[in-house]
Design a protein around this motif. Structure first.
Motif, PDB file in Angstrom:
ATOM      1  N   THR A 183      -5.713  14.600 -22.109  1.00 18.98           N
ATOM      2  CA  THR A 183      -4.199  14.099 -21.525  1.00 18.98           C
ATOM      3  C   THR A 183      -4.354  13.573 -19.913  1.00 18.98           C
ATOM      4  N   SER A 184      -5.090  14.374 -19.158  1.00 23.03           N
ATOM      5  CA  SER A 184      -5.239  14.055 -17.707  1.00 23.03           C
ATOM      6  C   SER A 184      -6.146  12.857 -17.738  1.00 23.03           C
ATOM      7  N   MET A 185      -6.965  12.468 -18.243  1.00 20.24           N
ATOM      8  CA  MET A 185      -7.522  11.133 -18.437  1.00 20.24           C
ATOM      9  C   MET A 185      -6.562   9.868 -18.711  1.00 20.24           C
ATOM     10  N   GLY A 186      -5.852  10.018 -19.790  1.00 17.54           N
ATOM     11  CA  GLY A 186      -4.712   9.106 -19.970  1.00 17.54           C
ATOM     12  C   GLY A 186      -3.857   8.975 -18.849  1.00 17.54           C
ATOM     13  N   MET A 187      -3.333   9.990 -18.051  1.00 22.66           N
ATOM     14  CA  MET A 187      -2.537  10.008 -17.113  1.00 22.66           C
ATOM     15  C   MET A 187      -3.113   9.386 -15.965  1.00 22.66           C
ATOM     16  N   ALA A 188      -4.269   9.506 -15.757  1.00 18.00           N
ATOM     17  CA  ALA A 188      -5.087   8.963 -14.671  1.00 18.00           C
ATOM     18  C   ALA A 188      -5.087   7.493 -14.895  1.00 18.00           C
ATOM     19  N   ALA A 189      -5.510   7.044 -16.120  1.00 16.12           N
ATOM     20  CA  ALA A 189      -5.390   5.585 -16.258  1.00 16.12           C
ATOM     21  C   ALA A 189      -4.248   5.062 -16.156  1.00 16.12           C
ATOM     22  N   ASN A 190      -2.898   5.746 -16.363  1.00 22.13           N
ATOM     23  CA  ASN A 190      -1.518   5.229 -16.345  1.00 22.13           C
ATOM     24  C   ASN A 190      -1.234   5.196 -14.695  1.00 22.13           C
ATOM     25  N   ARG A 191      -1.545   6.153 -13.836  1.00 29.09           N
ATOM     26  CA  ARG A 191      -1.337   6.016 -12.451  1.00 29.09           C
ATOM     27  C   ARG A 191      -2.335   4.915 -11.768  1.00 29.09           C
ATOM     28  N   LEU A 192      -3.636   5.047 -12.234  1.00 28.14           N
ATOM     29  CA  LEU A 192      -4.406   3.813 -11.746  1.00 28.14           C
ATOM     30  C   LEU A 192      -3.848   2.568 -11.856  1.00 28.14           C
ATOM     31  N   THR A 193      -3.474   2.293 -13.227  1.00 27.55           N
ATOM     32  CA  THR A 193      -3.275   1.074 -13.331  1.00 27.55           C
ATOM     33  C   THR A 193      -1.795   0.686 -12.669  1.00 27.55           C
ATOM     34  N   SER A 194      -0.872   1.690 -12.669  1.00 30.98           N
ATOM     35  CA  SER A 194       0.468   1.524 -11.697  1.00 30.98           C
ATOM     36  C   SER A 194       0.072   1.307 -10.471  1.00 30.98           C
ATOM     37  N   ILE A 226       0.907  -1.249  -0.041  1.00 31.06           N
ATOM     38  CA  ILE A 226       0.040   0.107  -0.023  1.00 31.06           C
ATOM     39  C   ILE A 226       0.942   1.328  -0.087  1.00 31.06           C
ATOM     40  N   LEU A 227       1.769   1.311   0.872  1.00 33.03           N
ATOM     41  CA  LEU A 227       2.913   2.504   0.835  1.00 33.03           C
ATOM     42  C   LEU A 227       3.300   2.667  -0.478  1.00 33.03           C
ATOM     43  N   ALA A 228       3.845   1.592  -1.184  1.00 32.41           N
ATOM     44  CA  ALA A 228       4.695   1.710  -2.334  1.00 32.41           C
ATOM     45  C   ALA A 228       3.711   2.293  -3.328  1.00 32.41           C
ATOM     46  N   VAL A 248      -6.046   6.098 -23.714  1.00 34.17           N
ATOM     47  CA  VAL A 248      -6.292   5.453 -22.374  1.00 34.17           C
ATOM     48  C   VAL A 248      -5.630   3.859 -22.414  1.00 34.17           C
ATOM     49  N   GLY A 249      -5.847   3.418 -23.737  1.00 34.45           N
ATOM     50  CA  GLY A 249      -4.981   2.136 -24.084  1.00 34.45           C
ATOM     51  C   GLY A 249      -3.712   2.060 -23.937  1.00 34.45           C
ATOM     52  N   ILE A 250      -2.836   3.085 -24.425  1.00 33.99           N
ATOM     53  CA  ILE A 250      -1.505   3.103 -24.383  1.00 33.99           C
ATOM     54  C   ILE A 250      -0.940   3.229 -22.985  1.00 33.99           C
ATOM     55  N   HIS A 251      -1.572   4.265 -22.320  1.00 33.19           N
ATOM     56  CA  HIS A 251      -1.068   4.344 -20.990  1.00 33.19           C
ATOM     57  C   HIS A 251      -1.342   3.240 -20.265  1.00 33.19           C
ATOM     58  N   PHE A 252      -2.560   2.369 -20.237  1.00 35.27           N
ATOM     59  CA  PHE A 252      -2.939   1.339 -19.491  1.00 35.27           C
ATOM     60  C   PHE A 252      -1.861  -0.093 -19.716  1.00 35.27           C
ATOM     61  N   PHE A 253      -1.680  -0.157 -20.893  1.00 32.35           N
ATOM     62  CA  PHE A 253      -0.597  -1.191 -21.511  1.00 32.35           C
ATOM     63  C   PHE A 253       0.583  -0.845 -20.875  1.00 32.35           C
ATOM     64  N   GLN A 254       1.056   0.339 -21.007  1.00 35.74           N
ATOM     65  CA  GLN A 254       2.518   0.537 -20.369  1.00 35.74           C
ATOM     66  C   GLN A 254       2.756   0.117 -19.307  1.00 35.74           C
ATOM     67  N   GLN A 255       1.635   0.244 -18.348  1.00 39.79           N
ATOM     68  CA  GLN A 255       1.698   0.185 -16.713  1.00 39.79           C
ATOM     69  C   GLN A 255       1.566  -1.454 -16.604  1.00 39.79           C
ATOM     70  N   SER A 256       0.567  -2.014 -17.177  1.00 42.66           N
ATOM     71  CA  SER A 256       0.126  -3.323 -17.093  1.00 42.66           C
ATOM     72  C   SER A 256       1.177  -4.375 -17.387  1.00 42.66           C
ATOM     73  N   SER A 257       2.274  -3.877 -18.004  1.00 47.08           N
ATOM     74  CA  SER A 257       3.149  -4.822 -18.418  1.00 47.08           C
ATOM     75  C   SER A 257       4.113  -5.272 -17.261  1.00 47.08           C
ATOM     76  N   GLY A 258       4.078  -4.379 -16.215  1.00 50.53           N
ATOM     77  CA  GLY A 258       4.783  -4.529 -14.838  1.00 50.53           C
ATOM     78  C   GLY A 258       5.821  -3.885 -14.578  1.00 50.53           C
ATOM     79  N   ILE A 259       6.175  -2.864 -15.480  1.00 53.66           N
ATOM     80  CA  ILE A 259       7.219  -1.984 -15.398  1.00 53.66           C
ATOM     81  C   ILE A 259       7.662  -1.332 -13.960  1.00 53.66           C
ATOM     82  N   ASP A 260       6.555  -0.984 -13.286  1.00 55.14           N
ATOM     83  CA  ASP A 260       6.717  -0.242 -11.982  1.00 55.14           C
ATOM     84  C   ASP A 260       7.214  -1.242 -10.762  1.00 55.14           C
ATOM     85  N   SER A 261       6.444  -2.502 -11.069  1.00 54.09           N
ATOM     86  CA  SER A 261       7.015  -3.646 -10.228  1.00 54.09           C
ATOM     87  C   SER A 261       8.274  -4.097 -10.136  1.00 54.09           C
ATOM     88  N   VAL A 262       8.943  -4.128 -11.485  1.00 52.76           N
ATOM     89  CA  VAL A 262      10.407  -4.291 -11.677  1.00 52.76           C
ATOM     90  C   VAL A 262      11.085  -3.224 -10.952  1.00 52.76           C
TER      91      VAL A 262
END
Length: 530
Positions: free
Chosen positions: A431-442, A75-77, A296-310
């Motif tokens: 753009t804010s919607m795309g970034m929101a999808a990015n941060r939510l997925t991350s 949760i903290l991370a 929204v799709g490109i932002h979602f798939f960027q983060q759902s690939s697990g990069i932030d976990s790595v």
């Protein structure tokens, strides 16, 4: 234009020079003023990168010092990504009210306050308050920096300049990793507080220089300040002719008659952002719907690939791979940061040379291979009772290969792509919607990674990420058109159908000052290549 001695003058008998108007012009040099503005604006993404990088090491010491569970660690991370949704949403409205430049200053001020709170946190609840404030600042920065950069950049170098955002995210991650290694020598209860509190320093530095930047010419036009917008465009365009064309296109998009040339004019009400959400979500036109899906799709798939976990849990991944020394794990994370930063720099020079689409597709293909191979290596290690050297080496190599493939295309692409495809009237909120999808997925990915690998094994986690990356490749192939060299006002014409995959040359849209088809300032025909 090249001169050709093609025929002899019938009277004098001397060779007659014929001027050929069909040689493509030289590509314009990078506009130094636009380059400086983009550099300063995108440096705000250092805040996001530093927070991600520094938290990966700080979590080790926070867990021991505050005696928190793995669930609390998750949760903290990841919670800062959910908090940043508030900042991304608010930044769209704020930037239309007070301008792009002052919104960047707001981002610095909020993150500064968050970093100070985290540095002085005495318990878990106090630390979460600091994460909340810092998250809002991160959301502001992630949304406004690429919008400002895209709006101030000439078409010929927009991809190069906008990709700086991801460059500085990676610089921030690397700085966070280095900070982890340096501060690891400090007492445990003091070291992690220094790691987090130091994030206030770049916020102060950036705020002190951003105040000198010009305002976005597109926002100035939206306010009716045509004289100010023209002066900025004259400085940030590749030529006087391009500045005139850009101003005319922006005025048309803002609903201002082209014959109005006063310094200050009355702007139609809709240009100030009213009805934007209705046009984006409730009743979008086919092109706007396509643009929103792509963003929204490109932002979602960027983060759902697990990069932030790595990036965030790299010490744990290296531990699973067989590296047990805390010092060695932190050094290995520095290698991850260095690899990401190196390859993102390569990507910046490729966006305006080979295009967005080829970079994205080749990047994701490499990610699929490296994720699947990493999953295989970690599975072998997980099912062995003794250390298998080749599997350890393979896992480390594939982890570095994954961040390299990610950084060379998929890393910077969402910011570059989403900041340039929306029409002017919808750009800030879209753009804010795309970034929101990015941060939510991350946030979801980082807040579930520990639970995920405990449930399906560490190797299984990366097999899952590889499957998601495969789905993303198919999505990108069918949904994302090429945008290289197009003016921002031309973008809407690229969207609205999915039959563009193999465009005919006759459908090419005129490019501005980029060696494209169409007459130049002298009325000569220019043939560009695509």
């Amino acid at each position: 234009m090249a001169d050709r001695e093609a025929k002899t003058n019938a009277i004098s008998g001397q060779p007659q020079k014929i001027t050929m108007d069909f040689d493509p012009p030289k590509k314009p040099k990078i506009n130094k003023y636009a380059f400086t503005c983009a550099l300063l604006a995108t440096m705000t993404s250092v805040l996001l990168g530093y927070d991600i990088g520094v938290m990966s090491g700080a979590l080790i010491y926070i867990k021991d010092d505050l005696k928190i569970s793995d669930i609390q660690v998750e949760i903290l991370a990841g919670i800062i990504n959910l908090y940043s949704l508030i900042g991304s949403w608010a930044a769209g409205r704020t930037s239309d009210w007070i301008g792009r430049r002052y919104t960047i200053l707001v981002a610095q001020a909020i993150f500064f306050a968050g970093a100070i709170l985290m540095g002085f946190a005495t318990n878990y609840a106090f630390l979460m308050v600091g994460r909340f404030v810092a998250g809002i600042g991160v959301g502001y920065a992630c949304m406004i920096a690429p919008v400002y950069t895209a709006e101030i950049s000439p078409a010929s170098t927009r991809g190069f300049l906008t990709s700086f955002f991801e460059v500085f995210v990676n610089v921030g991650i690397l700085l966070g990793y280095v900070s982890n290694y340096v501060c690891s020598k400090l007492p445990k209860h003091f070291g992690w507080r220094v790691m987090l509190g130091v994030g206030a320093v770049p916020a102060v530095i950036l705020a002190s220089v951003i105040i000198w930047m010009p305002e976005s010419p597109r926002w100035l036009v939206m306010q009716g300040r045509l004289g100010d917008a023209k002066r900025v465009l004259d400085k940030t365009s590749d030529s006087v002719e391009e500045a005139q064309i850009r101003l005319a296109d922006i005025k048309e998009a803002a609903g201002i008659p082209e014959n109005l040339t006063d310094d200050v004019v009355q702007v139609p009400k809709h240009s100030h952002g009213e009805g934007v959400w209705k046009e984006l979500i409730l009743h979008p036109t086919p092109p706007v719907r396509h643009i929103l899906i792509a963003c929204v799709g490109i932002h979602f798939f960027q983060q759902s690939s697990g990069i932030d976990s790595v990036v965030l849990y790299s010490p744990r991944i290296f531990e699973k791979a067989g590296i047990t020394s805390s010092n060695d794990k932190l050094l290995a994370t520095v290698a991850v940061g260095f690899t990401k930063t190196t390859f993102i720099l390569v990507a910046t020079f490729l966006f305006d040379k080979i295009g967005r689409r080829p970079l994205i597709l080749s990047s994701v293909a490499g990610m699929i291979f490296s994720l699947a191979t990493l999953g295989f290596g970690l599975t072998v290690i997980d099912h062995s009772d003794q250390k298998i050297t080749w599997a350890v080496g393979l896992s480390v190599a594939m982890l570095l290969a994954f961040v390299a493939f990610f950084s060379i295309g998929m890393g910077p692409s969402p910011v570059v792509y989403s900041s340039e495809i929306f029409p002017l009237r919808l750009r800030a909120q879209g753009t804010s919607m795309g970034m929101a999808a990015n941060r939510l997925t991350s946030g979801v990915i980082t807040m579930t990674f520990i639970s995920l690998y405990k449930g399906i094994s560490i190797g299984g986690s990366f097999f899952l990420y590889a499957g998601v990356a495969l789905v993303s490749w198919v999505f990108f192939y069918f949904v994302l058109p090429e945008t290289r060299g197009r003016t921002l006002e031309d973008m809407e014409g690229l969207f609205g159908n999915f039959k563009w995959n193999f465009p005919k040359k006759k459908n090419n849209i005129k490019e501005v000052s980029n060696g494209s088809n169409g007459p130049n300032a002298n009325g000569q025909v220019q043939l560009g290549s695509r």
